[in-house]
Design a protein around this motif. Structure first.
Motif, PDB file in Angstrom:
ATOM      1  N   HIS A  28      39.161  68.179  10.399  1.00 48.60           N
ATOM      2  CA  HIS A  28      39.893  67.180   9.599  1.00 48.60           C
ATOM      3  C   HIS A  28      39.372  65.773   9.908  1.00 48.60           C
ATOM      4  CE1 HIS A  28      43.174  64.562   8.213  1.00 48.60           C
ATOM      5  NE2 HIS A  28      43.191  65.427   7.219  1.00 48.60           N
ATOM      6  N   TYR A  30      40.707  63.149  10.745  1.00 51.27           N
ATOM      7  CA  TYR A  30      41.354  62.369  11.810  1.00 51.27           C
ATOM      8  C   TYR A  30      40.911  62.785  13.208  1.00 51.27           C
ATOM      9  CZ  TYR A  30      44.895  61.014   8.303  1.00 51.27           C
ATOM     10  OH  TYR A  30      45.549  60.538   7.208  1.00 51.27           O
ATOM     11  N   SER A  45      42.946  67.498   3.684  1.00 52.49           N
ATOM     12  CA  SER A  45      43.624  68.792   3.720  1.00 52.49           C
ATOM     13  C   SER A  45      43.239  69.670   2.528  1.00 52.49           C
ATOM     14  CB  SER A  45      45.140  68.597   3.712  1.00 52.49           C
ATOM     15  OG  SER A  45      45.502  67.689   4.705  1.00 52.49           O
ATOM     16  N   PHE A  67      49.318  73.632  11.125  1.00 50.06           N
ATOM     17  CA  PHE A  67      49.571  74.085   9.753  1.00 50.06           C
ATOM     18  C   PHE A  67      48.259  74.293   8.993  1.00 50.06           C
ATOM     19  CE2 PHE A  67      49.649  69.435   9.093  1.00 50.06           C
ATOM     20  CZ  PHE A  67      48.816  69.321   7.994  1.00 50.06           C
ATOM     21  N   MET A  68      47.216  73.546   9.377  1.00 45.56           N
ATOM     22  CA  MET A  68      45.915  73.681   8.701  1.00 45.56           C
ATOM     23  C   MET A  68      45.268  75.021   9.064  1.00 45.56           C
ATOM     24  SD  MET A  68      44.438  69.863   9.250  1.00 45.56           S
ATOM     25  CE  MET A  68      45.208  68.477   8.412  1.00 45.56           C
ATOM     26  N   TYR A 116      54.507  69.933   0.624  1.00 45.00           N
ATOM     27  CA  TYR A 116      53.289  69.312   1.152  1.00 45.00           C
ATOM     28  C   TYR A 116      52.683  70.312   2.133  1.00 45.00           C
ATOM     29  CZ  TYR A 116      50.700  65.242   3.082  1.00 45.00           C
ATOM     30  OH  TYR A 116      49.748  64.341   3.483  1.00 45.00           O
ATOM     31  N   ASN A 118      51.494  69.964   4.825  1.00 45.51           N
ATOM     32  CA  ASN A 118      51.913  69.658   6.201  1.00 45.51           C
ATOM     33  C   ASN A 118      53.265  70.313   6.457  1.00 45.51           C
ATOM     34  OD1 ASN A 118      49.944  67.785   5.370  1.00 45.51           O
ATOM     35  ND2 ASN A 118      50.522  66.363   6.993  1.00 45.51           N
ATOM     36  N   SER A 133      48.006  65.443  -0.224  1.00 40.36           N
ATOM     37  CA  SER A 133      48.148  64.050  -0.656  1.00 40.36           C
ATOM     38  C   SER A 133      47.184  63.733  -1.801  1.00 40.36           C
ATOM     39  CB  SER A 133      47.919  63.100   0.515  1.00 40.36           C
ATOM     40  OG  SER A 133      46.678  63.366   1.108  1.00 40.36           O
ATOM     41  N   HIS A 180      51.900  57.460  10.487  1.00 34.14           N
ATOM     42  CA  HIS A 180      51.692  56.538   9.354  1.00 34.14           C
ATOM     43  C   HIS A 180      52.793  55.489   9.208  1.00 34.14           C
ATOM     44  CE1 HIS A 180      48.531  59.362   8.173  1.00 34.14           C
ATOM     45  NE2 HIS A 180      48.037  58.336   7.494  1.00 34.14           N
ATOM     46  N   HIS A 203      47.188  55.341   2.866  1.00 30.17           N
ATOM     47  CA  HIS A 203      47.531  56.756   2.677  1.00 30.17           C
ATOM     48  C   HIS A 203      48.982  56.818   2.172  1.00 30.17           C
ATOM     49  CE1 HIS A 203      48.192  60.990   3.575  1.00 30.17           C
ATOM     50  NE2 HIS A 203      46.882  61.097   3.624  1.00 30.17           N
ATOM     51  N   GLU A 205      51.350  58.555   2.956  1.00 33.57           N
ATOM     52  CA  GLU A 205      52.359  58.800   4.000  1.00 33.57           C
ATOM     53  C   GLU A 205      52.892  57.491   4.596  1.00 33.57           C
ATOM     54  OE1 GLU A 205      50.776  61.478   6.966  1.00 33.57           O
ATOM     55  OE2 GLU A 205      50.359  63.015   5.484  1.00 33.57           O
ATOM     56  N   SER A 219      44.330  59.932  -0.592  1.00 36.70           N
ATOM     57  CA  SER A 219      44.160  60.812   0.572  1.00 36.70           C
ATOM     58  C   SER A 219      42.944  60.328   1.368  1.00 36.70           C
ATOM     59  CB  SER A 219      43.910  62.240   0.091  1.00 36.70           C
ATOM     60  OG  SER A 219      42.589  62.354  -0.399  1.00 36.70           O
ATOM     61  N   THR A 220      42.678  60.974   2.480  1.00 35.45           N
ATOM     62  CA  THR A 220      41.531  60.555   3.290  1.00 35.45           C
ATOM     63  C   THR A 220      40.217  60.784   2.535  1.00 35.45           C
ATOM     64  OG1 THR A 220      41.536  62.692   4.450  1.00 35.45           O
ATOM     65  CG2 THR A 220      42.725  60.885   5.486  1.00 35.45           C
ATOM     66  N   MET A 268      46.513  65.193  16.634  1.00 36.02           N
ATOM     67  CA  MET A 268      45.159  65.306  16.068  1.00 36.02           C
ATOM     68  C   MET A 268      44.108  65.038  17.139  1.00 36.02           C
ATOM     69  SD  MET A 268      44.347  65.965  12.881  1.00 36.02           S
ATOM     70  CE  MET A 268      45.209  66.351  11.363  1.00 36.02           C
TER      71      MET A 268
HETATM   72  P1  13P Z   1      44.896  64.229   3.993  1.00 36.44           P
HETATM   73  O1  13P Z   1      43.658  64.403   4.819  1.00 36.44           O
HETATM   74  O2  13P Z   1      45.081  65.355   3.048  1.00 36.44           O
HETATM   75  O3  13P Z   1      44.919  62.906   3.332  1.00 36.44           O
HETATM   76  O4  13P Z   1      46.157  64.382   4.977  1.00 36.44           O
HETATM   77  C1  13P Z   1      46.572  63.482   5.876  1.00 36.44           C
HETATM   78  C2  13P Z   1      47.333  64.023   6.991  1.00 36.44           C
HETATM   79  O5  13P Z   1      48.172  63.370   7.521  1.00 36.44           O
HETATM   80  C3  13P Z   1      47.030  65.318   7.514  1.00 36.44           C
HETATM   81  O6  13P Z   1      47.777  65.517   8.636  1.00 36.44           O
END
Ligand code: 13P
Ligand code: SF4
Length: 319
Positions: A28, A30, A45, A67-68, A116, A118, A133, A180, A203, A205, A219-220, A268
């Motif tokens: 991911h 992050y 995600s 969760f991922m 979501y 998450n 997101s 966030h 973002h 969030e 999203s990211t 993370m």
């Molecule tokens: P995205 O990478 O989908 O934007 O998700 C952010 C996030 O907080 C994942 O934990």
């Protein structure tokens, strides 16, 4: 041994073990810099769920949060999915329980439940469809037969969806991302005053007042896309700090500002090179979702991927 040598040796070890185990490393955006450097696939995600569907290896090492890895296992029941650090969870995902969700569904019997990603596999199994997101708005819009949507667990993402889909009633849940929400509107405006030319990317969030002063909400993966396409030279990034490494690497000619040092997701950051090596060596920690929860959560995820153009044949209407 100095730090660089130690890191290089660990990296070599991971790459060797990866080959021996026939593994793919999914990361991911992050994650720590050292983890981003060993990624076979990195992304947001949604991209990672899509990558999990296409993964062509016996083992998936998921560098992210639980969760991922659960989603990767649900989508790849025949593969071994490893989460290097068992404790890497998401506090927002823990803000909803099956019992409380069932109560909410009873309160709104005509509503569809959008969850979501998450969230736990059990919550996905209780929901009609998942979203991330990057696709939350299009997922909610796709639910043509529903006027009411129970949106779980992130109230900020839910509010953002409500602002963009005004013809539906979004029933919000009291969940949020503890990382966030750490950035304030004042911090964003302070850094904007110092760099008035910088474009503000947030973002969804983040808190609503932060989103209100932002130039672009995404999203990211959306941030990567936006920065690449933008003529602007500098950006204020309101999301988890891990994004900075990838953004700088992909755009060496552009400048990025963080509004606060507090945008760090502790879970993370638990994954290190050492833990990835340990995971591959010992084939730990295996994440496997089975039974009814697997069947139902698979449907929710596949419905989402179908709307996002990845899967075919997953029923969306009459969920
Ligand atoms: P995205 O990478 O989908 O934007 O998700 C952010 C996030 O907080 C994942 O934990
Ligand atoms: Fe969960 Fe927020 Fe961390 Fe993402 S950044 S894993 S939503 S706590």
């Amino acid at each position: 041994m100095d730090d660089i040598k130690y890191r290089d040796n660990l990296k070599k070890k991971v790459l060797k073990l990866k080959k021996e185990r026939d593994a793919v490393i999914i990361v991911h955006n992050y994650q720590r810099d050292e983890i981003q450097d060993i990624a076979d696939i990195s992304g947001d995600s949604l991209a990672l769920s899509q990558a999990a569907v296409r993964a062509d290896a016996k083992v998936i090492v998921f560098c992210g949060v639980d969760f991922m890895a659960e989603s990767a296992s649900i989508l790849n029941p025949d593969k071994i999915v490893l989460l290097p650090v068992k404790e890497a969870g998401c506090p927002m995902a823990d803000m909803v329980t099956v019992e409380r969700l069932r109560e909410k569904k009873k309160e709104y019997p005509n509503a569809a439940t959008v969850c979501y990603v998450n969230s736990s596999a059990e919550i996905k199994a209780e929901s009609d469809i998942c979203c991330t997101s990057s696709n939350a708005i299009s997922i909610v819009e796709s639910l043509k037969d529903y006027k009411e949507i129970i949106f779980i667990p992130d109230k900020n993402l839910g509010r953002y969806v409500q602002a963009n889909v005004p013809d539906k009633k979004i029933i919000l849940w009291e969940g949020f991302c503890p990382t966030h929400i750490r950035v304030s509107k004042e911090e964003i405006l302070r850094i904007k005053a110092e760099h008035p030319e910088a474009v503000i990317l947030s973002h969804p969030e983040c808190n609503p007042d932060v989103l209100l002063v932002s130039d672009h909400i995404c999203s990211t993966a959306g941030m990567f896309k936006f920065v690449k396409a933008s003529k602007a030279k500098s950006f204020i990034i309101a999301t988890e700090s891990g994004m900075l490494y990838g953004l700088k690497k992909a755009n060496p000619d552009k400048i990025f500002y963080v509004p606060t040092e507090r945008l760090v997701c502790p879970t993370m950051k638990l994954t290190t090179l050492g833990w990835v090596a340990h995971a591959l060596e010992n084939m730990e920690h295996q994440i496997k979702i089975t039974g009814d929860v697997k069947e139902k959560s698979y449907k929710s995820l596949m419905r989402m991927l179908s709307v996002s153009g990845e899967a075919s044949g997953a029923a969306i209407s009459g969920v």
